[in-house]
Design an enzyme around this catalytic site. Structure first.
Site, mmCIF file in Angstrom:
data_model
loop_
_atom_site.group_PDB
_atom_site.id
_atom_site.type_symbol
_atom_site.label_atom_id
_atom_site.label_comp_id
_atom_site.label_asym_id
_atom_site.label_seq_id
_atom_site.Cartn_x
_atom_site.Cartn_y
_atom_site.Cartn_z
ATOM 1 N N ASP A 171 -51.252 -43.533 68.619
ATOM 2 C CA ASP A 171 -50.108 -43.087 69.403
ATOM 3 C C ASP A 171 -49.098 -44.167 69.803
ATOM 4 O OD1 ASP A 171 -52.225 -41.305 69.302
ATOM 5 O OD2 ASP A 171 -51.879 -40.486 71.285
ATOM 6 N N GLU A 401 -64.141 -44.671 74.409
ATOM 7 C CA GLU A 401 -63.109 -44.281 73.440
ATOM 8 C C GLU A 401 -62.647 -45.495 72.630
ATOM 9 O OE1 GLU A 401 -59.759 -42.537 75.430
ATOM 10 O OE2 GLU A 401 -58.801 -41.843 73.577
HETATM 11 C C1 GLC Z 1 -55.621 -39.993 71.078
HETATM 12 C C2 GLC Z 1 -55.765 -40.861 69.842
HETATM 13 C C3 GLC Z 1 -55.965 -39.977 68.631
HETATM 14 C C4 GLC Z 1 -57.157 -39.069 68.861
HETATM 15 C C5 GLC Z 1 -57.036 -38.289 70.183
HETATM 16 C C6 GLC Z 1 -58.309 -37.550 70.551
HETATM 17 O O1 GLC Z 1 -54.474 -39.231 71.026
HETATM 18 O O2 GLC Z 1 -54.690 -41.699 69.682
HETATM 19 O O3 GLC Z 1 -56.154 -40.745 67.493
HETATM 20 O O4 GLC Z 1 -57.314 -38.186 67.814
HETATM 21 O O5 GLC Z 1 -56.739 -39.161 71.230
HETATM 22 O O6 GLC Z 1 -59.394 -38.436 70.615
#
Ligand code: GLC
Length: 432
Positions: A171, A401
């Protein structure tokens, strides 16, 4: 029992058990949430890595995870980045903001297409039992890849564009900074962020970035989600080495699957996509950075620094002898500038931020795919180092994460499904 209640260092057997429990706890019927609270829906590439994790102990459930993702596929072939099956007021932007007009509702963009590669892995674990499921999924995978190759390229270009930073899965990477600055955020509909209610704001994108993310959603919605138009004329189109290389790899795996089920015509169609593979790698190569790098398709400019996805070229099946020494030197420099590899952005660059999401932290999923490619090309030392670092950081901090590459602390959401999945499928000594 939560990992934090156990004494450190956690044993690998405890970690294996805990990882399985995390996948089970995040299950929501036939699909899996990335983590409860922060991400209450089905995310595209999260689910695919989760399927790999499940395949270590429940292959049937792994296939189901892939199948449910494709319930959100559009008629034009796109597999959406989020499938919303209900409205959760604690998440923003939810189905109403996206206005996809789909059933089930989805977001309006896609995400890195790891699915075909994962499906090949599942199939090869048990071809006999997987055959019918593969046959049912195969046309859906073809349609999705075709969507990328037609709707996300610009007039003859071969590298794949993302038209929203969320489509890249990375992102707030510095790769998007310059192109995002050209998105005018004025007039964005007022909104309240929900992510910073779950996670410390210093670990998330900034408000300035969020305004632009929302502006891009509004733009797409106003076109009626005309994906070709968005790529051609929209405010943001950047060729992404992440999506480009992941798709290239997935094309090769899809071709192997086509052969496995005797779909010769499809194999030929895939060849026409792969025909441009080297050309797209050439387009992304930056001699100045000594790496593959994102390129703004509106200005032609390369990204200002090196992201971890630069090293996915091997995973994609691209090795260009005249570049190899340089790319390897860049890789070694980046590995040596962090304690835990691979930082998502070059630690020696002023835009590096060790805690802020895709501007520095380590992500287990990226480590896995980069190392897989390196190992396939015989770069065993680097591949092993990345795997051992992934193992250590999870042993130290648990299933976060993402992780600070300098001190190793976990950041973002905890009890995170894809980190647990990558542990099970790759990082755990169990897979040795
Ligand atoms: C965030 C990350 C993306 C992922 C999502 C759910 O948006 O950047 O890559 O898929 O979270 O984990």
């Amino acid at each position: 029992m939560a990992l934090q209640e156990l004494e450190k260092p956690y044993s690998d057997a405890d970690l294996d058990q805990r990882a399985i429990a995390i996948l089970r706890e995040n299950e929501w019927g036939d699909y899996t949430l990335p983590t409860r609270g922060l991400y209450p829906y089905q995310w595209n590439w999260d689910s695919m890595f989760v399927a790999l994790g499940f395949s270590e102990f429940d292959l049937n459930r792994a296939w189901t995870e892939v199948e449910t993702l494709f319930e959100g596929q559009w008629n034009n072939g796109m597999a959406a980045h989020i499938v919303f099956r209900k409205d959760d007021p604690n998440y923003f932007p939810g189905p109403m903001v996206w206005g996809s007009g789909q059933n089930p509702p989805t977001s309006g963009c896609s995400q890195p297409p790891v699915a075909a590669t994962v499906v090949r892995d599942l199939y090869e674990k048990d071809p006999e039992n997987g055959r019918d499921r593969l046959k049912a999924l195969f046309p859906k995978l073809m349609a999705w890849h075709r969507w990328f190759h037609t709707k996300r390229v610009i007039s003859g270009g071969a590298a794949i564009a993302v038209t929203h930073p969320w489509e890249s899965g990375r992102d707030n990477s510095p790769d998007w900074d310059a192109a995002l600055e050209n998105v005018d955020p004025s007039g964005v509909t007022p909104y309240t962020r929900r992510d910073t209610g779950h996670v410390d704001a210093s670990m998330r994108p900034t408000n300035e970035e969020y305004d632009r993310y929302l502006k891009l959603v509004e733009y797409g919605r106003d076109t009626g989600w005309d994906h070709a138009q968005i790529t051609r004329e929209g405010p943001f189109a950047v060729a992404d080495p992440g999506v480009t290389f992941i798709l290239m790899r997935a094309d090769r795996d899809l071709k192997a699957l086509a052969k496995a089920i005797g779909a010769e015509d499809s194999a030929h169609e895939i060849d026409t996509w792969l025909y441009h593979a080297e050309e797209s790698a050439d387009f992304l190569w930056s001699e100045a950075l000594g790496a593959y790098a994102a390129r703004d398709l509106r200005t032609g400019a390369h990204a200002v620094g090196v992201s971890s996805v630069a090293f996915l070229s091997y995973y994609a099946g691209i090795a260009v002898p005249r570049r190899d020494a340089k790319l390897q030197a860049t890789l070694r420099r980046i590995l040596d500038s962090s304690t835990y590899s691979i930082p998502s952005f070059d630690p020696e660059h002023p835009r590096f931020d060790s805690k802020r999401y895709w501007r520095g932290p380590v992500w287990a999923i990226i480590n896995y795919i980069v190392a897989r490619g390196l190992a396939e090309y015989g770069f065993e030392r680097e591949a092993t180092r990345i795997r051992m670092d992934t193992r250590s950081v999870i042993r130290e901090s648990g299933f976060y994460e993402y992780f600070d590459p300098i001190v190793g602390t976990g950041a973002g959401g905890n009890q995170f499904a894809w980190t647990a999945a990558i542990w099970l499928a790759w990082a755990s000594p169990m897979t040795d």
